[in-house]
Write a protein that holds these residues in place. Structure first.
Motif, PDB file in Angstrom:
ATOM      1  N   LYS A   1     -13.325   0.018   1.875  1.00  0.00           N
ATOM      2  CA  LYS A   1     -12.302  -0.665   1.248  1.00  0.00           C
ATOM      3  C   LYS A   1     -12.064  -0.526   0.009  1.00  0.00           C
ATOM      4  CE  LYS A   1     -11.819  -5.364   1.165  1.00  0.00           C
ATOM      5  NZ  LYS A   1     -12.488  -6.736   1.247  1.00  0.00           N
ATOM      6  N   TYR A   2     -10.049  -0.151  -0.172  1.00  0.00           N
ATOM      7  CA  TYR A   2      -9.419  -0.081  -1.099  1.00  0.00           C
ATOM      8  C   TYR A   2      -9.057  -1.322  -1.794  1.00  0.00           C
ATOM      9  CZ  TYR A   2      -6.857   1.938  -5.029  1.00  0.00           C
ATOM     10  OH  TYR A   2      -6.375   2.766  -5.704  1.00  0.00           O
ATOM     11  N   VAL A   3      -8.587  -1.120  -2.908  1.00  0.00           N
ATOM     12  CA  VAL A   3      -7.906  -2.131  -4.067  1.00  0.00           C
ATOM     13  C   VAL A   3      -7.495  -1.677  -5.448  1.00  0.00           C
ATOM     14  CG1 VAL A   3      -8.055  -4.954  -4.479  1.00  0.00           C
ATOM     15  CG2 VAL A   3      -9.710  -3.871  -3.266  1.00  0.00           C
ATOM     16  N   GLY A   4      -6.526  -2.139  -4.916  1.00  0.00           N
ATOM     17  CA  GLY A   4      -5.485  -1.649  -6.368  1.00  0.00           C
ATOM     18  C   GLY A   4      -4.416  -0.876  -6.173  1.00  0.00           C
ATOM     19  N   GLU A   5      -3.976  -0.469  -7.257  1.00  0.00           N
ATOM     20  CA  GLU A   5      -2.191   0.575  -6.738  1.00  0.00           C
ATOM     21  C   GLU A   5      -2.106   1.990  -6.367  1.00  0.00           C
ATOM     22  OE1 GLU A   5      -0.373   0.368 -11.222  1.00  0.00           O
ATOM     23  OE2 GLU A   5      -3.190   0.457 -11.597  1.00  0.00           O
ATOM     24  N   PHE A   6      -0.843   1.884  -5.977  1.00  0.00           N
ATOM     25  CA  PHE A   6      -1.200   2.687  -4.588  1.00  0.00           C
ATOM     26  C   PHE A   6       0.978   3.647  -5.631  1.00  0.00           C
ATOM     27  CE2 PHE A   6      -3.783   0.448  -1.812  1.00  0.00           C
ATOM     28  CZ  PHE A   6      -3.776   1.225  -1.364  1.00  0.00           C
TER      29      PHE A   6
ATOM     30  N   CYS B   1       0.779  -1.064  -0.172  1.00  0.00           N
ATOM     31  CA  CYS B   1       0.032  -0.280   0.131  1.00  0.00           C
ATOM     32  C   CYS B   1       0.242   1.347   0.015  1.00  0.00           C
ATOM     33  CB  CYS B   1      -0.903  -0.033   1.277  1.00  0.00           C
ATOM     34  SG  CYS B   1      -2.214  -1.272   1.013  1.00  0.00           S
ATOM     35  N   VAL B   2       1.967   0.904  -0.331  1.00  0.00           N
ATOM     36  CA  VAL B   2       2.981   2.318  -0.321  1.00  0.00           C
ATOM     37  C   VAL B   2       3.147   2.909  -1.909  1.00  0.00           C
ATOM     38  CG1 VAL B   2       5.578   2.905   0.283  1.00  0.00           C
ATOM     39  CG2 VAL B   2       3.682   1.921   1.931  1.00  0.00           C
ATOM     40  N   ASN B   3       3.761   1.486  -2.830  1.00  0.00           N
ATOM     41  CA  ASN B   3       3.875   1.545  -3.938  1.00  0.00           C
ATOM     42  C   ASN B   3       4.201   0.052  -4.568  1.00  0.00           C
ATOM     43  OD1 ASN B   3       5.782   4.141  -4.465  1.00  0.00           O
ATOM     44  ND2 ASN B   3       6.699   3.202  -2.520  1.00  0.00           N
ATOM     45  N   GLY B   4       2.694  -0.128  -5.026  1.00  0.00           N
ATOM     46  CA  GLY B   4       2.386  -1.311  -6.089  1.00  0.00           C
ATOM     47  C   GLY B   4       0.910  -1.166  -5.357  1.00  0.00           C
ATOM     48  N   TYR B   5       0.668  -3.168  -5.256  1.00  0.00           N
ATOM     49  CA  TYR B   5      -0.512  -3.297  -5.356  1.00  0.00           C
ATOM     50  C   TYR B   5      -0.930  -3.675  -3.943  1.00  0.00           C
ATOM     51  CZ  TYR B   5      -5.111  -4.952  -7.117  1.00  0.00           C
ATOM     52  OH  TYR B   5      -6.376  -5.629  -7.516  1.00  0.00           O
ATOM     53  N   GLY B   6      -2.504  -3.248  -3.334  1.00  0.00           N
ATOM     54  CA  GLY B   6      -2.568  -3.604  -2.587  1.00  0.00           C
ATOM     55  C   GLY B   6      -3.896  -3.653  -1.954  1.00  0.00           C
ATOM     56  N   THR B   7      -4.458  -4.004  -1.121  1.00  0.00           N
ATOM     57  CA  THR B   7      -6.103  -3.816   0.060  1.00  0.00           C
ATOM     58  C   THR B   7      -6.364  -3.480   0.912  1.00  0.00           C
ATOM     59  OG1 THR B   7      -6.424  -6.301  -1.164  1.00  0.00           O
ATOM     60  CG2 THR B   7      -8.277  -4.934   0.560  1.00  0.00           C
ATOM     61  N   TYR B   8      -6.821  -2.385   1.242  1.00  0.00           N
ATOM     62  CA  TYR B   8      -6.792  -1.349   2.407  1.00  0.00           C
ATOM     63  C   TYR B   8      -8.172  -1.472   2.670  1.00  0.00           C
ATOM     64  CZ  TYR B   8      -4.589   2.696   5.189  1.00  0.00           C
ATOM     65  OH  TYR B   8      -3.788   3.250   5.818  1.00  0.00           O
TER      66      TYR B   8
END
Length: 179
Positions: free
Chosen positions: A43-48, A29-36
């Motif tokens: 909920k957010y699912v995507g790129e950071f 969730c800093v530099n890539g793809y994640g679920t927050y």
């Protein structure tokens, strides 16, 4: 427009939560793809990028409202779709351009009753060339193509009635104006 205030409120809340440590992250969730997943269930699912929403992703609010689209520097920018599942706009959908979390540019708004506006938006209001299509109610089957200013039919346009008749000319405040 009230629904845009809701989007802005959600975005501010989202940005606040992105900067706190109690939220749960799976992935990068800093530099890539994640679920927050936020404490309240959103909920957010995507790129950071640099800890901000950046790139493609989807944000689902606990009430079922959902935005899917592009983000830049933590805000909805570019193409996106927002659907409302609850509240005043339940069943409505917008597909089109966003700028800094605001509907801005070309897009289509469809109301739950099937009525539709396809056209330009400026700072969350209908403004520019557009087309209205009424699917339900008193104006079912009617359509309008032409100028829209400050959320109202204004300027040169063509109004087609469901019975086949049409008016081509000027409009002012949604009314026929002139010949």
């Amino acid at each position: 427009c009230k629904f845009m205030n809701k989007i802005r409120l959600y975005t501010v809340f989202l940005l606040f939560l992105c900067n706190v440590s109690f939220a749960n992250c799976t992935g990068n969730c800093v530099n890539g793809y994640g679920t927050y997943t936020y404490q309240n269930g959103d909920k957010y699912v995507g790129e950071f990028k640099n800890g901000l929403l950046h790139g493609q992703g989807s944000f689902t609010w606990v009430n079922g409202d959902k935005y899917v689209g592009n983000h830049e520097n933590g805000k909805g920018n570019g193409q996106g779709t927002i659907t409302w599942a609850a509240g005043e706009w339940a069943g409505d959908k917008y597909v089109g351009e966003f700028k800094d979390d605001v509907i801005n540019g070309q897009g289509t708004y469809t109301w739950k009753n099937g009525d539709k506006y396809i056209g330009l938006w400026k700072n969350q209001i209908k403004h520019g060339q557009g087309k209205f299509i009424w699917a339900a109610g008193e104006f079912a089957g009617d359509s309008y193509v032409g100028e829209v200013k400050d959320d109202e039919i204004n300027g040169q346009g063509t109004y087609r009635f469901a019975n086949g008749e049409k008016y081509v000319g000027e409009f002012k405040d949604k009314n026929f104006d002139g010949l």
